[in-house]
Scaffold this motif. Structure first.
Motif, PDB file in Angstrom:
ATOM      1  N   VAL A   1       0.835  -1.207   0.000  1.00  0.00           N
ATOM      2  CA  VAL A   1       0.000   0.000   0.000  1.00  0.00           C
ATOM      3  C   VAL A   1       0.867   1.253   0.000  1.00  0.00           C
ATOM      4  N   SER A   2       1.986   1.227   0.724  1.00  0.00           N
ATOM      5  CA  SER A   2       2.868   2.393   0.736  1.00  0.00           C
ATOM      6  C   SER A   2       3.422   2.670  -0.656  1.00  0.00           C
TER       7      SER A   2
ATOM      8  N   VAL B   1      -0.336   6.729   7.222  1.00  0.00           N
ATOM      9  CA  VAL B   1      -1.668   6.157   6.980  1.00  0.00           C
ATOM     10  C   VAL B   1      -1.573   4.958   6.043  1.00  0.00           C
ATOM     11  N   SER B   2      -0.716   5.076   5.032  1.00  0.00           N
ATOM     12  CA  SER B   2      -0.566   3.956   4.099  1.00  0.00           C
ATOM     13  C   SER B   2       0.008   2.730   4.798  1.00  0.00           C
TER      14      SER B   2
ATOM     15  N   VAL C   1      -3.212  -9.647  -0.430  1.00  0.00           N
ATOM     16  CA  VAL C   1      -3.287  -8.216  -0.081  1.00  0.00           C
ATOM     17  C   VAL C   1      -3.754  -7.402  -1.282  1.00  0.00           C
ATOM     18  N   ALA C   2      -3.159  -7.671  -2.452  1.00  0.00           N
ATOM     19  CA  ALA C   2      -3.547  -6.945  -3.656  1.00  0.00           C
ATOM     20  C   ALA C   2      -5.023  -7.151  -3.975  1.00  0.00           C
ATOM     21  N   ALA C   3      -5.492  -8.402  -3.822  1.00  0.00           N
ATOM     22  CA  ALA C   3      -6.892  -8.692  -4.103  1.00  0.00           C
ATOM     23  C   ALA C   3      -7.811  -7.985  -3.110  1.00  0.00           C
ATOM     24  N   LEU C   4      -7.455  -8.030  -1.832  1.00  0.00           N
ATOM     25  CA  LEU C   4      -8.271  -7.360  -0.818  1.00  0.00           C
ATOM     26  C   LEU C   4      -8.325  -5.851  -1.060  1.00  0.00           C
ATOM     27  N   HIS C   5      -7.164  -5.287  -1.371  1.00  0.00           N
ATOM     28  CA  HIS C   5      -7.132  -3.836  -1.613  1.00  0.00           C
ATOM     29  C   HIS C   5      -7.962  -3.474  -2.836  1.00  0.00           C
ATOM     30  N   THR C   6      -7.847  -4.258  -3.896  1.00  0.00           N
ATOM     31  CA  THR C   6      -8.632  -4.001  -5.103  1.00  0.00           C
ATOM     32  C   THR C   6     -10.121  -4.071  -4.806  1.00  0.00           C
ATOM     33  N   ALA C   7     -10.525  -5.078  -4.038  1.00  0.00           N
ATOM     34  CA  ALA C   7     -11.943  -5.213  -3.687  1.00  0.00           C
ATOM     35  C   ALA C   7     -12.417  -4.039  -2.840  1.00  0.00           C
TER      36      ALA C   7
END
Length: 717
Positions: free
Chosen positions: A8-9, A50-51, A91-97
């Motif tokens: 995320v950062s 925050v990131s 993580v990428a999938a969760l963030h995208t969702a």
């Protein structure tokens, strides 16, 4: 957690670099960093923090899901690299969702990063927002989660038993509850209003509460069952003033008139960028008097209400964003951080980065209602309150949340205003008929979202047993021009038509609870004396009289004496204000960047240049109107020009009838000139309103920006 934080950062840093390029932009960036660099660097660190928090949260969830999948697959040994790679993918999938779900709920907040960019990004937002919606995104996300947990397809038949072994029945129940919760979030339940069948008994022991519910840019003609169904229910038990007008159709001076009961020339706030000396005084405003009477005085607002942090009107509790150069730069930085917006656009996120209150597309009526209820609940129940709640969703860019963003719009529209009307007024192309229709429908959806938020506040007051002793006032700080008859978009530039100055005004007193409609003209300055009478508060002394009169008699069926409404324009943002400039109907002066300056002594706020104030005040258009005729005064290079409109025969004010009605022109002209001369700083010269100091010291050789502009263009020969 480390994988999530790093992911995320990295996205946040990449998004933060997405700036415009070019020599002028680089020059501006160099200037900004030279003056405000330390503040912006500190804010960049806050964004990075925050990131990291958001990424760590996603990483924790991802690690839990990977562990659950391993247990169901009975996988005992994992390669560290394989585990890190799978965690990264989760993580990428969760963030995208999360981004997709947030985008479906608040499409305007993501339009600049997705839809406006065109190509694949545009297609993604259309699918997410228009095809799937919040419910569709929730269901697909949950289905993909189950597929992931089930493991390879060959093992799907063993999934139920393995799920029980992995997380047990309580865990499965938790997942089911979570799914239901997410589904409920995507389908918010509308409030249900109810009103007592008879008036509430008057109580001489408990003072009444005062609640002002206001929406920015709220036109009177939008107060109807189509766009404001809940408030039209309120109107059945309230007094509706059908012809309410504001003194200046811009937020800062308008609110000052609403809350002081005084006209702009009386309270001195005549532009949206008042100087410190114009604000640093006792305005004897209603919140001050109610506070001295023992009331809690509170204001809760979003980006449109930053004025309340810049002026002291007597509120003891101010929940409003700041407004200065640094805040504007922070706002710009925040809007670029698309990867962080799902977290930032929550109650927790707004606490982490309060600047989200100032982000225009983030004007969320539901979040604002939450803040209103928190503010009410913080105080003692037995103490009366005077509260102002000011919503910005109805101000452009009209960032209505789902499902309001598409309630009135065409699903086939693919122009630049699909999800919002950007604050940047010029996108390089003139709006066509489809664009105009879309903008109007976006506005209507935004108004409808605020209407529902109003209703939720009233419902919560009833649940708290506060409704029976709370007077509710519904109003708009000004109206809005929506391209009618070639008059462009916005407010404060001209006085043709009533779209900018005519606003709803509804007063609900539970002690009366009878629906009435009043057709007499009323004004913003009439509200404060009305509230003083309804709450039995003392009026100001005779030496400092109010400019309005009480409307309280109308609530019980009494008549109001006829009066005139007065209004004036605000500053023009550009030298080219169509149609005024093209028709020679305005005094030209430089763009807003040249007539304002940064006040370094007071929080780096934007204020009017002192030398420009005479030009600004003298260049204003002004109007006076009764219940039929309206006279508009316009100073020009050739002297004063007047236009008279018969608003009954010509409600859109397209035809000047001053020649046909010279007696009305003379009558209203005399009234308007008398009103103008109530300003101690103005006088009349050959029919044109000019500053007194300019007349006494005018010389042809006067130099300087304000002197040259004013004496050459404003003073008639």
């Amino acid at each position: 957690m480390i994988t999530g934080a790093a992911y995320v950062s990295a996205l946040a840093m990449w998004a933060g670099q997405a700036e415009e390029s070019g020599p002028r932009v680089r020059e501006l960036r160099t200037f900004i960093m030279g003056h405000f660099g330390p503040d912006l660097y500190r804010f960049a660190v806050a964004i990075l923090a925050v990131s990291v928090v958001m990424g760590a949260l996603l990483g924790l969830v991802a690690r839990f899901l990977v562990a659950c999948r391993d247990r169901m697959a009975r996988r005992r040994v994992r390669s560290p690299y394989g585990l890190a790679l799978e965690s990264f993918c989760v993580v990428a999938a969760l963030h995208t969702a999360w981004v997709a779900w947030a985008m479906a709920r608040r499409p305007a907040l993501y339009a600049k990063s997705f839809y406006i960019q065109g190509g694949l990004r545009r297609l993604v937002q259309i699918v997410v927002c228009d095809v799937l919606g919040p419910t569709g995104v929730t269901l697909i996300g949950f289905a993909l989660l189950l597929v992931y947990l089930a493991g390879p397809r060959a093992q799907w038949s063993f999934w139920p038993g393995r799920l029980r072994r992995a997380i047990g029945v309580p865990g499965a129940a938790c997942i089911a509850v979570l799914a239901g919760f997410l589904f409920g979030l995507s389908r918010p339940q509308p409030p249900e209003l109810s009103f007592p069948a008879s008036p509430a008994p008057a109580s001489g022991q408990k003072p009444v509460n005062i609640l002002l519910l206001a929406a920015d840019s709220l036109r009177a003609d939008r107060f109807n069952a189509r766009t404001m169904p809940y408030m039209t229910q309120l109107a059945e038990h309230a007094t509706v003033f059908e012809k309410a007008y504001v003194s200046v159709p811009r937020t800062f001076p308008s609110w000052t008139s609403w809350l002081t009961g005084r006209s702009p020339h009386h309270h001195g706030i005549v532009t949206m960028f008042p100087r410190w000396e114009d604000r640093a005084k006792d305005f004897d405003a209603a919140p001050s008097r109610f506070r001295r009477a023992g009331y809690r005085t509170m204001v809760v607002t979003d980006f449109v209400g930053d004025i309340f942090s810049r002026i002291d009107l007597g509120f003891s509790e101010v929940d409003a964003p700041a407004f200065d150069v640094v805040e504007l730069l922070r706002e710009s930085m925040t809007q670029r951080e698309t990867p962080l917006l799902p977290l930032l656009h929550t109650r927790i996120g707004r606490r982490l980065l309060p600047i989200m209150h100032e982000v225009n597309p983030a004007a969320d009526p539901e979040l604002l209602v939450d803040e209103v209820l928190e503010t009410i609940d913080r105080g003692p129940r037995d103490q009366p309150f005077f509260m102002t709640v000011f919503f910005g969703t109805s101000h452009f860019p009209y960032p209505a949340p789902a499902p309001f963003h598409k309630r009135f719009t065409s699903p086939d529209y693919r122009g630049p205003y699909k999800y919002s009307k950007p604050v940047e007024l010029d996108l390089g192309a003139k709006e066509n008929d489809e664009d105009i229709a879309q903008i109007r429908n976006l506005y209507d959806g935004a108004v409808a979202s605020v209407d529902q938020a109003f209703a939720r506040i009233l419902e919560e007051l009833r649940k708290r047993n506060l409704a029976e002793r709370t007077i509710v006032v519904l109003l708009g700080d000004h109206g809005e021009q929506l391209f009618e008859f070639g008059r462009n978009h916005g407010h404060g530039d001209h006085l043709f038509g009533d779209k900018q100055t005519h606003v709803p005004l509804v007063i609900y007193d539970p002690r009366v609870n009878v629906g009435r409609r009043v057709s007499r003209i009323v004004r913003d300055v009439d509200l404060v004396p009305t509230l003083y009478e309804l709450a039995n508060l003392a009026q100001p002394p005779v030496s400092e009289p109010l400019d309005g009169r009480s409307l309280a008699p109308a609530l019980t069926g009494g008549d109001l004496a006829p009066t005139l409404a007065y209004s004036e324009t605000e500053i023009w943002f550009s030298e080219e204000v169509s149609p005024l400039s093209a028709d020679g109907l305005r005094i030209p002066y430089p763009d807003v960047e040249q007539i304002t300056e940064v006040d370094d002594l007071h929080h780096s706020e934007m204020v009017m240049r002192k030398e420009m104030m005479p030009t600004i005040v003298a260049s204003k258009h002004r109007m006076a109107r009764d219940e039929r005729f309206k006279l508009v005064y316009m100073p020009t290079r050739k002297g004063a020009r007047y236009m008279l409109f018969d608003t009954l025969a010509d409600p859109e004010e397209l035809h000047d009838v001053s020649a046909e009605h010279p007696e009305e022109t003379a009558r209203l002209g005399a009234e308007l000139r008398a009103y103008i001369l109530r300003d101690p700083n103005l006088t009349m010269r050959n029919g044109v309103a000019v500053p007194r100091d300019a007349v006494s010291s005018a010389r042809p050789e006067v130099s300087g920006l304000a002197g040259t502009t004013f004496h050459a263009a404003v003073l008639p020969p």
